[in-house]
Design a protein around this motif. Structure first.
Motif, mmCIF file in Angstrom:
data_model
loop_
_atom_site.group_PDB
_atom_site.id
_atom_site.type_symbol
_atom_site.label_atom_id
_atom_site.label_comp_id
_atom_site.label_asym_id
_atom_site.label_seq_id
_atom_site.Cartn_x
_atom_site.Cartn_y
_atom_site.Cartn_z
ATOM 1 N N PHE A 56 -7.215 -29.187 -14.319
ATOM 2 C CA PHE A 56 -7.195 -28.868 -13.167
ATOM 3 C C PHE A 56 -6.654 -29.384 -11.896
ATOM 4 O O PHE A 56 -6.104 -28.605 -11.035
ATOM 5 C CB PHE A 56 -8.735 -28.661 -12.851
ATOM 6 C CG PHE A 56 -9.532 -27.773 -13.990
ATOM 7 C CD1 PHE A 56 -9.084 -26.486 -13.961
ATOM 8 C CD2 PHE A 56 -10.671 -28.014 -14.683
ATOM 9 C CE1 PHE A 56 -10.021 -25.533 -14.989
ATOM 10 C CE2 PHE A 56 -11.354 -27.392 -15.467
ATOM 11 C CZ PHE A 56 -10.795 -26.022 -15.644
ATOM 12 N N LYS A 57 -6.503 -30.780 -12.140
ATOM 13 C CA LYS A 57 -6.127 -31.405 -10.884
ATOM 14 C C LYS A 57 -4.575 -31.269 -10.735
ATOM 15 O O LYS A 57 -3.860 -30.852 -9.673
ATOM 16 C CB LYS A 57 -6.392 -32.796 -10.694
ATOM 17 C CG LYS A 57 -7.918 -33.116 -10.372
ATOM 18 C CD LYS A 57 -8.044 -32.743 -8.930
ATOM 19 C CE LYS A 57 -9.586 -33.178 -8.638
ATOM 20 N NZ LYS A 57 -9.925 -32.661 -7.165
ATOM 21 N N LYS A 58 -3.756 -31.042 -11.757
ATOM 22 C CA LYS A 58 -2.369 -30.847 -11.957
ATOM 23 C C LYS A 58 -2.127 -29.388 -11.383
ATOM 24 O O LYS A 58 -1.333 -29.047 -10.685
ATOM 25 C CB LYS A 58 -1.907 -31.280 -13.409
ATOM 26 C CG LYS A 58 -0.396 -30.750 -13.201
ATOM 27 C CD LYS A 58 0.202 -31.224 -14.771
ATOM 28 C CE LYS A 58 1.452 -30.921 -15.007
ATOM 29 N NZ LYS A 58 2.089 -31.398 -16.384
ATOM 30 N N GLN A 59 -3.179 -28.625 -11.889
ATOM 31 C CA GLN A 59 -2.737 -27.210 -11.480
ATOM 32 C C GLN A 59 -3.000 -26.801 -10.297
ATOM 33 O O GLN A 59 -2.606 -25.843 -9.553
ATOM 34 C CB GLN A 59 -3.463 -26.228 -12.724
ATOM 35 C CG GLN A 59 -3.493 -24.656 -12.674
ATOM 36 C CD GLN A 59 -3.219 -23.875 -14.002
ATOM 37 O OE1 GLN A 59 -2.439 -24.403 -14.778
ATOM 38 N NE2 GLN A 59 -4.248 -23.288 -14.180
ATOM 39 N N TRP A 60 -4.469 -27.167 -10.036
ATOM 40 C CA TRP A 60 -4.693 -26.796 -8.593
ATOM 41 C C TRP A 60 -5.082 -28.197 -7.982
ATOM 42 O O TRP A 60 -6.641 -28.462 -7.709
ATOM 43 C CB TRP A 60 -6.054 -25.875 -8.793
ATOM 44 C CG TRP A 60 -5.960 -24.628 -9.417
ATOM 45 C CD1 TRP A 60 -4.973 -23.987 -9.402
ATOM 46 C CD2 TRP A 60 -6.752 -24.179 -10.492
ATOM 47 N NE1 TRP A 60 -4.895 -22.755 -10.189
ATOM 48 C CE2 TRP A 60 -6.154 -22.942 -10.803
ATOM 49 C CE3 TRP A 60 -8.345 -24.258 -10.897
ATOM 50 C CZ2 TRP A 60 -6.635 -22.006 -11.737
ATOM 51 C CZ3 TRP A 60 -8.742 -23.701 -11.674
ATOM 52 C CH2 TRP A 60 -7.889 -22.310 -12.442
ATOM 53 N N PRO A 61 -4.227 -28.837 -7.222
ATOM 54 C CA PRO A 61 -4.433 -30.197 -6.572
ATOM 55 C C PRO A 61 -5.572 -30.072 -5.493
ATOM 56 O O PRO A 61 -6.381 -31.098 -5.234
ATOM 57 C CB PRO A 61 -3.136 -30.410 -6.107
ATOM 58 C CG PRO A 61 -2.230 -29.633 -6.680
ATOM 59 C CD PRO A 61 -2.775 -28.497 -7.088
#
Length: 238
Positions: free
Chosen positions: A109-114
């Motif tokens: 999630f953090k990579k896709q939606w920082p």
């Protein structure tokens, strides 16, 4: 476009839009400000959840127009904590793998939606006796396939991962047991009653508010009735 909050988890999430359940209550709380989107998969553990992340949240689905959601709740562990020598052994995930899987889900999630806030929720406590009374398949051993002791271990692991990832967590296992009547929060020793759902909803709202996401901070979509001039209603829509 209206912001989104995704709810990602197992049956406790899949059932969260039932009457009086926590997802429906969350949607009601944020009505007209945020769309609460359900992504719950009954019976899933973190191993299976990790396998389907790309299909559940494709890169093109960052909300409408590619916009990232404002928050995602990740609510797994109840199935991972199934005991490896009971009838739900096929759902069991060892605790070291559970922690790894949670880290991987958060990282996805953090990579896709920082900019998206990721909120972990621990598994709830387990009423061992009720699990014997309400097995979901034949239980020839007559023993609970989940125990509160095991759920507590996975809850503590979830809290530890949240600390490592520096993200918020709802410690549901601990929070519910602060009430002397905590077993009333569980309909079958595992799933939530409306009272249990209320605890989840209140804790999620509190954690989101700590991150600046509240009804007060999120604008309502389109003019409110109170902002419409009765003598010139159409002016509000210009």
């Amino acid at each position: 476009m209206r912001p989104k909050i995704y709810l990602f988890g197992d049956s406790i999430t899949e059932d969260s839009f039932a009457v009086g359940a926590w997802g429906a209550s969350l949607a009601n709380h944020f009505a007209r400000s945020v769309d609460v989107v359900l992504r719950g998969y009954s019976g899933y553990n973190t191993r299976w959840a990790l396998k389907v992340l790309d299909r559940v949240f494709p890169a093109s689905e960052g909300g409408d127009g590619g916009t990232a959601p404002v928050a995602v709740t990740v609510f797994f562990g109840a199935n991972d904590a199934s005991l490896p020598d009971r009838y739900s052994a096929f759902q069991h995930v060892p605790i070291h793998e559970f922690k790894h899987n949670l880290r991987s889900i958060v990282s996805f999630f953090k990579k896709q939606w920082p900019t998206t806030h990721v909120l972990l929720i621990t598994p709830p406590p387990i009423d061992d006796d009720a699990r014997v009374r309400y097995p979901f398949v034949e239980n020839p051993q007559g023993l609970p396939e989940r125990t509160n002791e095991a759920a507590g271990e996975y809850a503590r692991a979830c809290v530890a991962v949240a600390g490592e990832c520096e993200i918020p967590v709802v410690d549901l296992w601990t929070k519910m047991q602060q009430s002397p009547d905590w077993k009333d929060y569980l309909s079958d020793g595992l799933h939530l009653t409306q009272g249990g759902s209320q605890v989840v909803c209140e804790e999620v709202i509190r954690k989101l508010r700590d991150k600046g996401l509240s009804r007060e901070s999120l604008p309502a979509e389109l003019p409110l009735l109170s902002d419409i001039d009765p003598s010139d209603p159409m002016k509000a829509f210009q």
